[in-house]
Design a protein around this motif. Sequence first.
Motif, PDB file in Angstrom:
ATOM      1  N   VAL A  17      50.112  11.339  43.486  1.00  8.10           N
ATOM      2  CA  VAL A  17      51.032  10.516  44.129  1.00  8.10           C
ATOM      3  C   VAL A  17      51.082   8.736  43.518  1.00  8.10           C
ATOM      4  CG1 VAL A  17      51.652   9.160  46.287  1.00  8.10           C
ATOM      5  CG2 VAL A  17      51.228  11.455  46.401  1.00  8.10           C
ATOM      6  N   LEU A  18      50.006   8.478  43.031  1.00  9.99           N
ATOM      7  CA  LEU A  18      49.653   7.199  42.424  1.00  9.99           C
ATOM      8  C   LEU A  18      50.223   7.264  41.224  1.00  9.99           C
ATOM      9  CD1 LEU A  18      46.022   6.143  43.532  1.00  9.99           C
ATOM     10  CD2 LEU A  18      48.424   5.176  44.307  1.00  9.99           C
ATOM     11  N   VAL A  19      50.105   8.444  40.545  1.00  9.12           N
ATOM     12  CA  VAL A  19      50.674   8.520  38.863  1.00  9.12           C
ATOM     13  C   VAL A  19      52.004   8.559  38.942  1.00  9.12           C
ATOM     14  CG1 VAL A  19      50.764   9.966  37.138  1.00  9.12           C
ATOM     15  CG2 VAL A  19      48.528   9.387  38.002  1.00  9.12           C
ATOM     16  N   VAL A  20      52.700   9.360  40.034  1.00  5.92           N
ATOM     17  CA  VAL A  20      54.189   9.584  39.991  1.00  5.92           C
ATOM     18  C   VAL A  20      54.659   8.203  40.532  1.00  5.92           C
ATOM     19  CG1 VAL A  20      55.977  10.486  41.152  1.00  5.92           C
ATOM     20  CG2 VAL A  20      54.251  11.978  40.549  1.00  5.92           C
ATOM     21  N   THR A  21      54.204   7.626  41.465  1.00  7.57           N
ATOM     22  CA  THR A  21      54.757   6.290  41.950  1.00  7.57           C
ATOM     23  C   THR A  21      54.796   5.243  40.754  1.00  7.57           C
ATOM     24  OG1 THR A  21      54.182   6.623  44.145  1.00  7.57           O
ATOM     25  CG2 THR A  21      54.816   4.513  43.537  1.00  7.57           C
ATOM     26  N   LEU A  22      53.527   5.041  40.106  1.00  6.60           N
ATOM     27  CA  LEU A  22      53.352   3.899  39.192  1.00  6.60           C
ATOM     28  C   LEU A  22      54.266   4.335  37.868  1.00  6.60           C
ATOM     29  CD1 LEU A  22      49.634   3.208  39.644  1.00  6.60           C
ATOM     30  CD2 LEU A  22      51.687   1.897  40.258  1.00  6.60           C
ATOM     31  N   MET A  28      44.038  15.247  51.153  1.00  2.08           N
ATOM     32  CA  MET A  28      44.782  13.868  50.896  1.00  2.08           C
ATOM     33  C   MET A  28      44.046  13.385  49.588  1.00  2.08           C
ATOM     34  SD  MET A  28      47.518  13.516  52.623  1.00  2.08           S
ATOM     35  CE  MET A  28      47.661  11.902  51.959  1.00  2.08           C
ATOM     36  N   LEU A  29      42.754  13.446  49.426  1.00  5.15           N
ATOM     37  CA  LEU A  29      42.073  12.765  48.298  1.00  5.15           C
ATOM     38  C   LEU A  29      42.368  13.727  47.016  1.00  5.15           C
ATOM     39  CD1 LEU A  29      38.626  12.046  49.751  1.00  5.15           C
ATOM     40  CD2 LEU A  29      40.291  10.588  49.137  1.00  5.15           C
ATOM     41  N   LYS A  30      42.760  14.682  47.129  1.00  3.27           N
ATOM     42  CA  LYS A  30      43.253  15.473  45.828  1.00  3.27           C
ATOM     43  C   LYS A  30      44.554  15.258  45.540  1.00  3.27           C
ATOM     44  CE  LYS A  30      43.811  20.296  44.370  1.00  3.27           C
ATOM     45  NZ  LYS A  30      43.749  21.925  44.587  1.00  3.27           N
ATOM     46  N   VAL A  31      45.435  15.247  46.545  1.00  6.79           N
ATOM     47  CA  VAL A  31      46.903  14.695  46.165  1.00  6.79           C
ATOM     48  C   VAL A  31      47.279  13.084  45.955  1.00  6.79           C
ATOM     49  CG1 VAL A  31      49.223  14.578  47.433  1.00  6.79           C
ATOM     50  CG2 VAL A  31      47.462  16.750  47.627  1.00  6.79           C
ATOM     51  N   THR A  78      46.226  19.662  39.012  1.00  7.56           N
ATOM     52  CA  THR A  78      46.328  19.839  40.489  1.00  7.56           C
ATOM     53  C   THR A  78      46.220  21.411  41.108  1.00  7.56           C
ATOM     54  OG1 THR A  78      48.723  19.722  40.369  1.00  7.56           O
ATOM     55  CG2 THR A  78      47.742  17.603  40.627  1.00  7.56           C
ATOM     56  N   CYS A  79      46.643  22.246  40.375  1.00 11.82           N
ATOM     57  CA  CYS A  79      46.783  23.673  40.691  1.00 11.82           C
ATOM     58  C   CYS A  79      45.539  24.214  40.517  1.00 11.82           C
ATOM     59  CB  CYS A  79      47.930  24.424  39.964  1.00 11.82           C
ATOM     60  SG  CYS A  79      49.571  23.972  40.180  1.00 11.82           S
ATOM     61  N   HIS A  80      44.573  23.792  39.475  1.00 14.86           N
ATOM     62  CA  HIS A  80      43.474  24.789  39.112  1.00 14.86           C
ATOM     63  C   HIS A  80      42.268  23.909  39.867  1.00 14.86           C
ATOM     64  CE1 HIS A  80      45.576  27.506  36.893  1.00 14.86           C
ATOM     65  NE2 HIS A  80      46.312  26.669  36.265  1.00 14.86           N
ATOM     66  N   THR A  81      42.462  22.602  40.389  1.00 18.45           N
ATOM     67  CA  THR A  81      41.337  22.005  41.135  1.00 18.45           C
ATOM     68  C   THR A  81      40.757  22.711  42.227  1.00 18.45           C
ATOM     69  OG1 THR A  81      41.876  19.895  39.943  1.00 18.45           O
ATOM     70  CG2 THR A  81      40.518  19.695  41.603  1.00 18.45           C
ATOM     71  N   MET A 104      39.958  18.543  60.231  1.00 17.51           N
ATOM     72  CA  MET A 104      40.142  17.151  60.076  1.00 17.51           C
ATOM     73  C   MET A 104      39.728  16.939  58.571  1.00 17.51           C
ATOM     74  SD  MET A 104      42.013  14.456  61.321  1.00 17.51           S
ATOM     75  CE  MET A 104      41.818  12.859  61.363  1.00 17.51           C
ATOM     76  N   PHE A 105      38.566  17.259  58.240  1.00 15.24           N
ATOM     77  CA  PHE A 105      37.634  17.095  57.186  1.00 15.24           C
ATOM     78  C   PHE A 105      38.444  17.748  55.936  1.00 15.24           C
ATOM     79  CE2 PHE A 105      34.371  18.118  53.849  1.00 15.24           C
ATOM     80  CZ  PHE A 105      34.080  16.568  53.877  1.00 15.24           C
ATOM     81  N   LYS A 106      39.324  19.102  56.307  1.00 11.28           N
ATOM     82  CA  LYS A 106      39.882  19.628  55.363  1.00 11.28           C
ATOM     83  C   LYS A 106      40.989  18.888  55.026  1.00 11.28           C
ATOM     84  CE  LYS A 106      42.144  24.166  54.562  1.00 11.28           C
ATOM     85  NZ  LYS A 106      42.493  25.337  55.449  1.00 11.28           N
ATOM     86  N   TYR A 107      41.787  18.442  55.799  1.00  8.76           N
ATOM     87  CA  TYR A 107      42.982  17.661  55.542  1.00  8.76           C
ATOM     88  C   TYR A 107      42.608  16.376  54.714  1.00  8.76           C
ATOM     89  CZ  TYR A 107      45.256  20.741  58.835  1.00  8.76           C
ATOM     90  OH  TYR A 107      45.819  21.707  59.341  1.00  8.76           O
ATOM     91  N   ALA A 108      41.597  15.713  55.003  1.00  7.90           N
ATOM     92  CA  ALA A 108      41.144  14.317  54.434  1.00  7.90           C
ATOM     93  C   ALA A 108      40.961  15.033  52.919  1.00  7.90           C
ATOM     94  CB  ALA A 108      39.957  13.786  54.907  1.00  7.90           C
ATOM     95  N   LEU A 109      40.121  16.055  52.739  1.00  6.39           N
ATOM     96  CA  LEU A 109      39.924  16.412  51.309  1.00  6.39           C
ATOM     97  C   LEU A 109      41.475  16.755  50.463  1.00  6.39           C
ATOM     98  CD1 LEU A 109      36.749  18.624  51.709  1.00  6.39           C
ATOM     99  CD2 LEU A 109      36.926  16.488  50.793  1.00  6.39           C
TER     100      LEU A 109
END
Length: 54
Positions: A15-20, A8-11, A50-53, A1-6
């Motif tokens: 998502v915000l930049v693309v939407t805005l 999501m924080l990375k993505v 995003t690919c190298h973080t 669960m923690f892995k998925y939360a991390l």
Amino acid sequence: MFKYALMMLKVLPVVLVVTLSAPAWLTWPFLPEPRQRVVLDMVKALAEWTCHTP
């Protein structure tokens, strides 16, 4: 669960930049070529980030 939360924080910033930036994408074909290059450079930098973080 923690892995998925991390993941999501990375993505989330992407998502915000693309939407805005949706209005910018709609007007992009009508921009002069130098402005189009700036937008493409921003997208490339964002993709690399995003690919190298870890």
